[in-house]
Design an enzyme around this catalytic site. Sequence first.
Site, PDB file in Angstrom:
ATOM      1  N   HIS A 186      -1.057   2.292   6.357  1.00  0.00           N
ATOM      2  CA  HIS A 186      -1.020   3.629   6.970  1.00  0.00           C
ATOM      3  C   HIS A 186       0.006   3.712   8.097  1.00  0.00           C
ATOM      4  O   HIS A 186       0.591   4.770   8.329  1.00  0.00           O
ATOM      5  CB  HIS A 186      -2.430   4.031   7.430  1.00  0.00           C
ATOM      6  CG  HIS A 186      -3.378   4.204   6.267  1.00  0.00           C
ATOM      7  ND1 HIS A 186      -4.733   4.072   6.370  1.00  0.00           N
ATOM      8  CD2 HIS A 186      -3.129   4.485   4.953  1.00  0.00           C
ATOM      9  CE1 HIS A 186      -5.291   4.273   5.178  1.00  0.00           C
ATOM     10  NE2 HIS A 186      -4.336   4.516   4.303  1.00  0.00           N
ATOM     11  N   SER A 206      -4.863   7.766   3.172  1.00  0.00           N
ATOM     12  CA  SER A 206      -3.426   8.079   3.093  1.00  0.00           C
ATOM     13  C   SER A 206      -3.165   9.589   2.928  1.00  0.00           C
ATOM     14  O   SER A 206      -2.209  10.110   3.524  1.00  0.00           O
ATOM     15  CB  SER A 206      -2.751   7.272   1.982  1.00  0.00           C
ATOM     16  OG  SER A 206      -3.474   7.363   0.768  1.00  0.00           O
ATOM     17  N   GLU A 218      -6.451  11.288  -7.933  1.00  0.00           N
ATOM     18  CA  GLU A 218      -7.552  10.316  -7.863  1.00  0.00           C
ATOM     19  C   GLU A 218      -8.321  10.392  -9.184  1.00  0.00           C
ATOM     20  O   GLU A 218      -8.767  11.469  -9.574  1.00  0.00           O
ATOM     21  CB  GLU A 218      -8.451  10.640  -6.654  1.00  0.00           C
ATOM     22  CG  GLU A 218      -9.775   9.915  -6.611  1.00  0.00           C
ATOM     23  CD  GLU A 218      -9.673   8.387  -6.659  1.00  0.00           C
ATOM     24  OE1 GLU A 218      -8.891   7.798  -5.913  1.00  0.00           O
ATOM     25  OE2 GLU A 218     -10.397   7.791  -7.489  1.00  0.00           O
ATOM     26  N   ASP A 272      -5.062   9.624 -14.825  1.00  0.00           N
ATOM     27  CA  ASP A 272      -4.624   8.244 -14.672  1.00  0.00           C
ATOM     28  C   ASP A 272      -3.361   8.205 -13.811  1.00  0.00           C
ATOM     29  O   ASP A 272      -2.331   8.765 -14.182  1.00  0.00           O
ATOM     30  CB  ASP A 272      -4.344   7.681 -16.071  1.00  0.00           C
ATOM     31  CG  ASP A 272      -4.042   6.196 -16.013  1.00  0.00           C
ATOM     32  OD1 ASP A 272      -3.939   5.645 -14.891  1.00  0.00           O
ATOM     33  OD2 ASP A 272      -3.908   5.586 -17.085  1.00  0.00           O
ATOM     34  N   GLY A 273      -3.463   7.547 -12.668  1.00  0.00           N
ATOM     35  CA  GLY A 273      -2.357   7.533 -11.711  1.00  0.00           C
ATOM     36  C   GLY A 273      -1.067   6.952 -12.275  1.00  0.00           C
ATOM     37  O   GLY A 273       0.026   7.292 -11.815  1.00  0.00           O
ATOM     38  N   ASP A 320      -0.895   2.830  -4.831  1.00  0.00           N
ATOM     39  CA  ASP A 320      -1.894   2.055  -4.079  1.00  0.00           C
ATOM     40  C   ASP A 320      -3.161   1.862  -4.932  1.00  0.00           C
ATOM     41  O   ASP A 320      -4.237   2.376  -4.595  1.00  0.00           O
ATOM     42  CB  ASP A 320      -2.207   2.830  -2.777  1.00  0.00           C
ATOM     43  CG  ASP A 320      -3.176   2.087  -1.883  1.00  0.00           C
ATOM     44  OD1 ASP A 320      -3.280   0.858  -1.986  1.00  0.00           O
ATOM     45  OD2 ASP A 320      -3.846   2.771  -1.070  1.00  0.00           O
TER      46      ASP A 320
HETATM   47  C1  LIG Z   1      -6.951   1.449  -2.702  1.00  0.00           C
HETATM   48  S1  LIG Z   1      -7.748   2.928  -3.119  1.00  0.00           S
HETATM   49  C2  LIG Z   1      -6.684   4.178  -2.505  1.00  0.00           C
HETATM   50  C3  LIG Z   1      -6.677   4.315  -1.034  1.00  0.00           C
HETATM   51  C4  LIG Z   1      -5.799   5.424  -0.486  1.00  0.00           C
HETATM   52  N1  LIG Z   1      -4.470   5.410  -1.071  1.00  0.00           N
HETATM   53  C5  LIG Z   1      -5.685   5.317   1.018  1.00  0.00           C
HETATM   54  O1  LIG Z   1      -4.793   4.581   1.514  1.00  0.00           O
HETATM   55  O2  LIG Z   1      -6.467   5.967   1.717  1.00  0.00           O
HETATM   56  C6  LIG Z   1      -7.467   3.053  -4.835  1.00  0.00           C
HETATM   57  C7  LIG Z   1      -8.044   4.308  -5.467  1.00  0.00           C
HETATM   58  O3  LIG Z   1      -7.571   4.392  -6.829  1.00  0.00           O
HETATM   59  C8  LIG Z   1      -8.585   4.974  -7.631  1.00  0.00           C
HETATM   60  N2  LIG Z   1      -8.259   4.616  -9.028  1.00  0.00           N
HETATM   61  C9  LIG Z   1      -8.619   3.535  -9.749  1.00  0.00           C
HETATM   62  N3  LIG Z   1      -7.987   3.522 -10.941  1.00  0.00           N
HETATM   63  C10 LIG Z   1      -7.196   4.621 -10.971  1.00  0.00           C
HETATM   64  C11 LIG Z   1      -6.275   5.153 -11.905  1.00  0.00           C
HETATM   65  N4  LIG Z   1      -6.036   4.545 -13.074  1.00  0.00           N
HETATM   66  N5  LIG Z   1      -5.639   6.296 -11.603  1.00  0.00           N
HETATM   67  C12 LIG Z   1      -5.851   6.916 -10.408  1.00  0.00           C
HETATM   68  N6  LIG Z   1      -6.711   6.472  -9.475  1.00  0.00           N
HETATM   69  C13 LIG Z   1      -7.379   5.335  -9.744  1.00  0.00           C
HETATM   70  C14 LIG Z   1      -9.858   4.390  -7.075  1.00  0.00           C
HETATM   71  O4  LIG Z   1     -10.958   5.202  -7.390  1.00  0.00           O
HETATM   72  C15 LIG Z   1      -9.544   4.356  -5.564  1.00  0.00           C
HETATM   73  O5  LIG Z   1     -10.008   5.527  -4.942  1.00  0.00           O
END
Ligand SMILES: C[S@@+](CC[C@H](N)C(=O)[O-])C[C@H]1O[C@@H](n2cnc3c(N)ncnc32)[C@H](O)[C@@H]1O
Length: 285
Positions: free
Chosen positions: A18, A99, A117, A142-143, A163
């Site tokens: 962050h 974030s 998300e 899907d991210g 992330d």
């Molecule tokens: C490390 S956390 C993110 C933290 C956030 N970026 C922050 O810094 O506040 C990872 C997130 O990815 C989500 N996630 C898991 N697989 C995913 C995917 N294939 N596509 C999108 N999000 C996903 C999880 O539910 C989780 O909320």
Amino acid sequence: MNYRHAFHAGNHADVLKHIVISRIITLLTQKDTPIAYLDTHAGIGLYDLQASEASRTGEWLEGIKPLFDTPNPPALITPYIDIIKALNISNTLRYYPGSPTIAKVLMRPQDHIILNEKHPEDSLVLKKNFKHDGNTTIHCQDGWLLPKAVLPTKEKRIVVLIDPPFEQENELELCVKSLTESIKRMRQAIVIIWYPIKDQKTLNHFYNSLKQSNAPKLLKAELMIKPTDNDLGLNGSGMIIANPPWKLESELLSLLPFLTNVLTEDTGKWQINWLIEEVSTVTKK
Ligand SMILES: C[S@@+](CC[C@H](N)C(=O)[O-])C[C@H]1O[C@@H](n2cnc3c(N)ncnc32)[C@H](O)[C@@H]1O
């Protein structure tokens, strides 16, 4: 999908990530032209450190807590600390920004925020937290598909944060693919990958793949809390930054020694180096 960021919010990895994001956005917003921000794995955007999840792990007690309690931190982290102070009116640390909140507070009305998300419940909370924000678009998919779906943006300057939770073995590989795809679509994109440091062999493979990414420039910044290659879990974390703003390297060179002092005991270490350096062309007449 078992990972929930609420268990880890405000830990040493969040603090590093962050601060880097806050520096990049602060540097970019010094110019008026709009920027876009894409967060492919956004989480819920805001965390309660006194809720059962964060209380159960207590990770924030070795992350944001010692930093928040440090008198006179460097001015470079003021934008980050001010966001946390604004969430905690009484000056008692309870709420911690994800974030999306860091980006939201530092960005301006002319900028565009794209959040994604995949977890259905977390995605609903994210939507609720950001529902009144006109310049924010929220996806629940899907991210790994987002860079292809969203880039290029109409804003010429973009920050992409990758992330993931690192629950699956191939996620480092998917990070490299997403970075490569983003750079292919917008060569000037600032792409940030956060990654865990556990064992060095896996990371060497990751660095080598990144060197094949065709990014113009790739900076690597790591903060080790414990010695690497032990079985204690998360020994530290790192950030890969493609096309970093030009002042970022010197800022991190002053911030990482400070963070190492605050967040670690004698076992801490930091490192900054270039995986790909800009090739400068000198033409002789
Ligand atoms: C490390 S956390 C993110 C933290 C956030 N970026 C922050 O810094 O506040 C990872 C997130 O990815 C989500 N996630 C898991 N697989 C995913 C995917 N294939 N596509 C999108 N999000 C996903 C999880 O539910 C989780 O909320």
